[in-house]
Motif scaffolding. Structure first.
Motif, PDB file in Angstrom:
ATOM      1  N   HIS A  45       1.168  -1.482  -0.279  1.00  0.00           N
ATOM      2  CA  HIS A  45      -0.105  -0.091   0.306  1.00  0.00           C
ATOM      3  C   HIS A  45       0.441   1.396   0.248  1.00  0.00           C
ATOM      4  O   HIS A  45       2.212   1.422   0.166  1.00  0.00           O
ATOM      5  N   TYR A  46       0.348   2.299   0.196  1.00  0.00           N
ATOM      6  CA  TYR A  46       1.108   3.687  -0.045  1.00  0.00           C
ATOM      7  C   TYR A  46       1.253   4.423   0.994  1.00  0.00           C
ATOM      8  O   TYR A  46       1.441   5.433   0.606  1.00  0.00           O
ATOM      9  N   VAL A  71      -4.566   3.127  -8.320  1.00  0.00           N
ATOM     10  CA  VAL A  71      -3.988   4.810  -7.445  1.00  0.00           C
ATOM     11  C   VAL A  71      -5.598   4.956  -6.812  1.00  0.00           C
ATOM     12  O   VAL A  71      -5.061   6.184  -5.702  1.00  0.00           O
ATOM     13  N   THR A  72      -5.963   4.670  -7.736  1.00  0.00           N
ATOM     14  CA  THR A  72      -7.665   4.747  -6.507  1.00  0.00           C
ATOM     15  C   THR A  72      -7.432   4.628  -5.568  1.00  0.00           C
ATOM     16  O   THR A  72      -8.910   5.151  -5.001  1.00  0.00           O
ATOM     17  N   ALA A  74      -5.259   5.277  -3.379  1.00  0.00           N
ATOM     18  CA  ALA A  74      -4.807   6.346  -2.370  1.00  0.00           C
ATOM     19  C   ALA A  74      -6.073   6.767  -1.909  1.00  0.00           C
ATOM     20  O   ALA A  74      -6.595   7.472  -2.175  1.00  0.00           O
ATOM     21  N   LYS A  80      -1.336   9.443  -3.143  1.00  0.00           N
ATOM     22  CA  LYS A  80      -1.770   9.582  -3.865  1.00  0.00           C
ATOM     23  C   LYS A  80       0.122  10.045  -5.022  1.00  0.00           C
ATOM     24  O   LYS A  80      -0.001   9.127  -6.031  1.00  0.00           O
ATOM     25  N   GLU A  81       0.619  11.148  -4.516  1.00  0.00           N
ATOM     26  CA  GLU A  81       1.648  11.919  -4.944  1.00  0.00           C
ATOM     27  C   GLU A  81       2.818  10.631  -5.036  1.00  0.00           C
ATOM     28  O   GLU A  81       3.378  10.339  -5.585  1.00  0.00           O
ATOM     29  N   ALA A  83       2.131   7.324  -4.616  1.00  0.00           N
ATOM     30  CA  ALA A  83       1.633   6.118  -5.951  1.00  0.00           C
ATOM     31  C   ALA A  83       2.383   6.640  -7.290  1.00  0.00           C
ATOM     32  O   ALA A  83       2.872   6.015  -7.818  1.00  0.00           O
ATOM     33  N   LYS A  84       2.408   7.897  -8.019  1.00  0.00           N
ATOM     34  CA  LYS A  84       2.970   8.480  -9.019  1.00  0.00           C
ATOM     35  C   LYS A  84       4.086   8.341  -9.368  1.00  0.00           C
ATOM     36  O   LYS A  84       4.708   8.284 -10.209  1.00  0.00           O
ATOM     37  N   LYS A  87       5.570   4.983  -9.927  1.00  0.00           N
ATOM     38  CA  LYS A  87       4.841   4.434 -10.888  1.00  0.00           C
ATOM     39  C   LYS A  87       6.099   5.424 -12.485  1.00  0.00           C
ATOM     40  O   LYS A  87       6.092   4.727 -13.107  1.00  0.00           O
ATOM     41  N   TYR A  99      -0.874  -2.938 -12.026  1.00  0.00           N
ATOM     42  CA  TYR A  99      -1.920  -2.592 -11.009  1.00  0.00           C
ATOM     43  C   TYR A  99      -2.797  -4.335 -10.372  1.00  0.00           C
ATOM     44  O   TYR A  99      -3.192  -4.505 -11.426  1.00  0.00           O
TER      45      TYR A  99
END
Length: 239
Positions: A45-46, A71-72, A74, A80-81, A83-84, A87, A99
């Motif tokens: 998880h993030y 990402v959804t 998160a 979210k940041e 996760a990006k 990636k 994913y």
């Protein structure tokens, strides 16, 4: 036997400290182990203390694939940041991004398998720790279960649909009292429970309530023992 390497999470910093254990400790550890190629990374998880270090790993060691929650999943902006950023780092370094949107099994040449599960949406939305992807590692008759930061509610749901019995349990959420519920332990029935936490951590992990629930297993703790390695054979024997 084929010297394949799989990583589940890789440390990182925390809300209380910018010290990145992934960069400062985990990557040098991998180098010391002679690892120069990674077949797969799984991000549970993030949260930074689990996922930030995978950025440093991909920047330092050739990595084929990374498996992550969508990402959804998160919940917060910081998740979210991260996760990006994971990636984008993967794409820059030639790592294939996949994913996990449904229960997924990954197999390797030597017979090792990873069963990666995705919890129902209502569980994921209840608590951001429940966005963790449970991972069951199987090698012949040996099995080990990794639960990320899953809460007791998420664990109770997990054992309803998964074959959760395992020789080794990587204890959820560093031994927090809110995880590792009795129903879950009874279903997993681990012989060994491994708790990853730092010495004198600010959360007081592992909590006494969790240790009490694990009293019928052999508990191994990184805060007391340092690095913990378990070597397993397909026969189910391990040390």
């Amino acid at each position: 036997p084929y010297k394949e390497t799989v990583i589940i999470d890789a440390g990182g910093s925390s809300e209380f400290s910018e010290y990145n254990t992934g960069k400062e400790l985990f990557v040098p550890y991998l180098y010391a182990m002679g690892i120069n190629h990674i077949e797969a990374i799984v991000v549970s998880h993030y949260h930074k203390d689990h996922a930030e270090g995978v950025i440093n790993v991909m920047q330092s060691i050739r990595t084929d694939s990374i498996f992550m929650p969508p990402v959804t999943d998160a919940d917060s902006e910081s998740m979210k940041e991260l996760a990006k950023e994971i990636k984008n780092t993967a794409l820059r370094n030639g790592t294939k991004v996949r994913y996990i949107t449904e229960n997924t099994q990954i197999s390797f040449k030597d017979g090792l398998t990873l069963e990666i599960y995705r919890q129902p949406e209502w569980i994921r939305k209840y608590d951001e720790n429940n966005t963790s992807l449970p991972v069951m590692v199987r090698y012949g008759k040996f099995s080990a279960l990794f639960m990320g930061d899953m809460t007791g509610m998420g664990e109770s749901e997990f054992v309803k649909y998964a074959d959760a019995d395992a020789d080794v349990l990587k204890v959820s959420h560093h031994g927090s009292r809110d995880s590792t519920c009795q129903e879950f332990i009874d279903e997993v029935s681990p012989q060994i429970s491994v708790i990853s936490c730092s010495e004198d951590n600010l959360y007081g992990h592992p909590h006494t309530e969790t240790l009490d629930r694990l009293r019928n297993t052999s508990v191994l703790r990184t805060d007391l023992m340092g690095d913990i390695r378990i070597s397993a054979r397909k026969s189910g024997k391990y040390e």
